[in-house]
Enzyme design. Structure first.
Site, PDB file in Angstrom:
ATOM      1  CG  HIS A 155      -4.816  -9.942  -1.609  1.00 31.29           C
ATOM      2  ND1 HIS A 155      -5.173 -11.154  -1.057  1.00 31.29           N
ATOM      3  CD2 HIS A 155      -5.975  -9.304  -1.914  1.00 31.29           C
ATOM      4  CE1 HIS A 155      -6.492 -11.238  -1.028  1.00 31.29           C
ATOM      5  NE2 HIS A 155      -7.013 -10.131  -1.545  1.00 31.29           N
ATOM      6  CE  LYS A 159      -5.776  -8.188   1.975  1.00 30.56           C
ATOM      7  NZ  LYS A 159      -6.751  -7.129   2.238  1.00 30.56           N
TER       8      LYS A 159
HETATM    9  P1  NAP Z   1      -5.239   2.267  -1.725  1.00 28.31           P
HETATM   10  O1  NAP Z   1      -5.085   2.367  -3.203  1.00 28.31           O
HETATM   11  O2  NAP Z   1      -4.038   2.347  -0.853  1.00 28.31           O
HETATM   12  O3  NAP Z   1      -6.265   3.396  -1.294  1.00 28.31           O
HETATM   13  C1  NAP Z   1      -6.552   3.718   0.034  1.00 28.31           C
HETATM   14  C2  NAP Z   1      -6.996   5.154   0.049  1.00 28.31           C
HETATM   15  O4  NAP Z   1      -7.441   5.500   1.361  1.00 28.31           O
HETATM   16  C3  NAP Z   1      -5.855   6.132  -0.311  1.00 28.31           C
HETATM   17  O5  NAP Z   1      -6.370   7.140  -1.142  1.00 28.31           O
HETATM   18  C4  NAP Z   1      -5.456   6.645   1.057  1.00 28.31           C
HETATM   19  O6  NAP Z   1      -4.879   7.931   1.014  1.00 28.31           O
HETATM   20  C5  NAP Z   1      -6.804   6.701   1.719  1.00 28.31           C
HETATM   21  N1  NAP Z   1      -6.722   6.846   3.169  1.00 28.31           N
HETATM   22  C6  NAP Z   1      -5.894   6.211   4.035  1.00 28.31           C
HETATM   23  N2  NAP Z   1      -6.103   6.651   5.286  1.00 28.31           N
HETATM   24  C7  NAP Z   1      -7.085   7.575   5.187  1.00 28.31           C
HETATM   25  C8  NAP Z   1      -7.749   8.401   6.121  1.00 28.31           C
HETATM   26  N3  NAP Z   1      -7.408   8.378   7.406  1.00 28.31           N
HETATM   27  N4  NAP Z   1      -8.725   9.241   5.680  1.00 28.31           N
HETATM   28  C9  NAP Z   1      -9.068   9.290   4.386  1.00 28.31           C
HETATM   29  N5  NAP Z   1      -8.467   8.532   3.441  1.00 28.31           N
HETATM   30  C10 NAP Z   1      -7.489   7.694   3.848  1.00 28.31           C
HETATM   31  O7  NAP Z   1      -5.967   0.889  -1.338  1.00 28.31           O
HETATM   32  P2  NAP Z   1      -7.091   0.114  -2.152  1.00 28.31           P
HETATM   33  O8  NAP Z   1      -6.484  -0.995  -2.917  1.00 28.31           O
HETATM   34  O9  NAP Z   1      -7.972   1.088  -2.832  1.00 28.31           O
HETATM   35  O10 NAP Z   1      -7.872  -0.585  -0.943  1.00 28.31           O
HETATM   36  C11 NAP Z   1      -8.570   0.190   0.016  1.00 28.31           C
HETATM   37  C12 NAP Z   1      -9.180  -0.755   1.057  1.00 28.31           C
HETATM   38  O11 NAP Z   1     -10.148  -1.603   0.417  1.00 28.31           O
HETATM   39  C13 NAP Z   1      -8.176  -1.708   1.726  1.00 28.31           C
HETATM   40  O12 NAP Z   1      -8.539  -1.898   3.077  1.00 28.31           O
HETATM   41  C14 NAP Z   1      -8.351  -3.009   0.956  1.00 28.31           C
HETATM   42  O13 NAP Z   1      -7.991  -4.142   1.720  1.00 28.31           O
HETATM   43  C15 NAP Z   1      -9.836  -2.947   0.714  1.00 28.31           C
HETATM   44  N6  NAP Z   1     -10.325  -3.766  -0.400  1.00 28.31           N
HETATM   45  C16 NAP Z   1     -11.544  -4.317  -0.222  1.00 28.31           C
HETATM   46  C17 NAP Z   1     -12.124  -5.036  -1.223  1.00 28.31           C
HETATM   47  C18 NAP Z   1     -13.498  -5.622  -1.001  1.00 28.31           C
HETATM   48  O14 NAP Z   1     -14.060  -6.214  -1.938  1.00 28.31           O
HETATM   49  N7  NAP Z   1     -14.053  -5.499   0.183  1.00 28.31           N
HETATM   50  C19 NAP Z   1     -11.451  -5.214  -2.435  1.00 28.31           C
HETATM   51  C20 NAP Z   1     -10.202  -4.615  -2.611  1.00 28.31           C
HETATM   52  C21 NAP Z   1      -9.647  -3.873  -1.580  1.00 28.31           C
HETATM   53  P3  NAP Z   1      -3.252   8.118   1.034  1.00 28.31           P
HETATM   54  O15 NAP Z   1      -2.878   8.041  -0.396  1.00 28.31           O
HETATM   55  O16 NAP Z   1      -3.105   9.471   1.642  1.00 28.31           O
HETATM   56  O17 NAP Z   1      -2.681   7.041   1.886  1.00 28.31           O
END
Ligand code: NAP
Length: 267
Positions: A155, A159
């Site tokens: 990844h 992550k």
């Molecule tokens: P990312 O780009 O870091 O986005 C995370 C977002 O959540 C950011 O906008 C962050 O804001 C926000 N956030 C963090 N804490 C928060 C809170 N307390 N309240 C509201 N918003 C908050 O990460 P990503 O790649 O999009 O991934 C997000 C999640 O999805 C991760 O857990 C990842 O492992 C998961 N994921 C899942 C799949 C699936 O298929 N299930 C696929 C890919 C990723 P800030 O900028 O302020 O930190």
């Protein structure tokens, strides 16, 4: 039937912004609010670079759940926030669809109990990409005939959790189809701590983190004179959105937690 009203927590993140676009592109869905920990009152479309859409961010999730009354909360945030949001959503009668990873089996069981107590659905999927779900299914089948197996998941370096939710789920499915097996040489020694990866029911899970990667996994099987490699690559976060869309629609009919996209697919 009216549109399904959807709020997105983490709407400014890499996954969240794809989810917003997916909702806006589907006439059966209505995007009602983006949830962010800092942004408040700002147009979500402007913040994510798609132009004004007339839906704003809130930094107060409880207000959103109470006042906007979405049917579904999509959570794509951070492991700690995702767990809090999922619990709050169910407490306020809103169905969570959660892509945020990092769940323990006990936490998943707790969500299922809350969901059943409230008689509303919930979905947690460690991987919303259909190809990844197929890889997991094929790996479970292969493990019955080729029980020596190791998982390498790869990844992007932002992550937080390791191993990935997909790798854990793959290991669980494999474990259901074979007996615990001590793999490798019985007297093997790790010269470097962690070199043989994490241990799950006899198989090893290795996590690679590098910039440039999105989400990739190989499941390697070995038998006398042969190997089998299953590999899935998510090259773009759009790959997850058909699965998220399906979960948003299916969660409306559920009265319990579904853990894993595979349980929402017709055979
Ligand atoms: P990312 O780009 O870091 O986005 C995370 C977002 O959540 C950011 O906008 C962050 O804001 C926000 N956030 C963090 N804490 C928060 C809170 N307390 N309240 C509201 N918003 C908050 O990460 P990503 O790649 O999009 O991934 C997000 C999640 O999805 C991760 O857990 C990842 O492992 C998961 N994921 C899942 C799949 C699936 O298929 N299930 C696929 C890919 C990723 P800030 O900028 O302020 O930190």
């Amino acid at each position: 039937m009216g549109k399904i009203r959807v709020a997105v927590a983490g709407a400014k993140g890499r996954m969240g912004r794809e989810a917003v676009k997916m909702i806006l592109d589907d006439e059966a869905l209505a995007f009602v609010r983006g949830i962010d920990r800092t942004e408040n009152g700002v147009d979500v479309g402007e913040a994510i670079g798609i132009g004004t859409i007339g839906v704003t961010f809130s930094n107060a999730i409880e207000d959103v759940l109470l006042k906007d009354k979405p049917d579904v909360l999509i959570d794509l945030t951070h492991p700690d926030a995702g767990k809090r949001h999922t619990r709050l959503a169910l407490e306020y009668g809103v169905r969570p669809v959660v892509g945020t990873t990092g769940w323990t089996p006990q936490e998943i069981a707790d969500v299922d109990k809350l969901s059943r107590d409230r008689h509303i659905g919930a979905v947690i999927a460690p991987n919303f990409a259909i190809g990844a779900v197929l890889m997991m299914k094929f790996a479970q089948t292969a493990a019955k005939y080729m029980p020596h197996v190791e998982i390498i998941e790869m990844h992007h370096d932002q992550k937080l959790d390791a191993p990935s939710g997909t790798a854990m789920k793959t290991a669980e499915l494999i474990a259901q189809n074979r007996r615990e097996l001590k793999q490798g040489h019985p007297n093997e020694v790790e010269q470097l701590e962690g070199a043989r990866g994490g241990y799950y029911d006899g198989l090893r899970v290795h996590s690679v983190r590098l910039p440039g990667l999105v989400a990739h996994q190989q499941v390697l099987f070995g038998g006398p004179g042969q190997t089998l490699t299953l590999r899935h690559d998510s090259l773009d976060r759009q790959s997850f959105m058909p699965g998220v869309n399906l979960a948003v629609k299916k969660v409306m009919q559920l009265g319990h937690l579904v853990y894993g996209l595979e349980h929402l697919l017709d055979d």
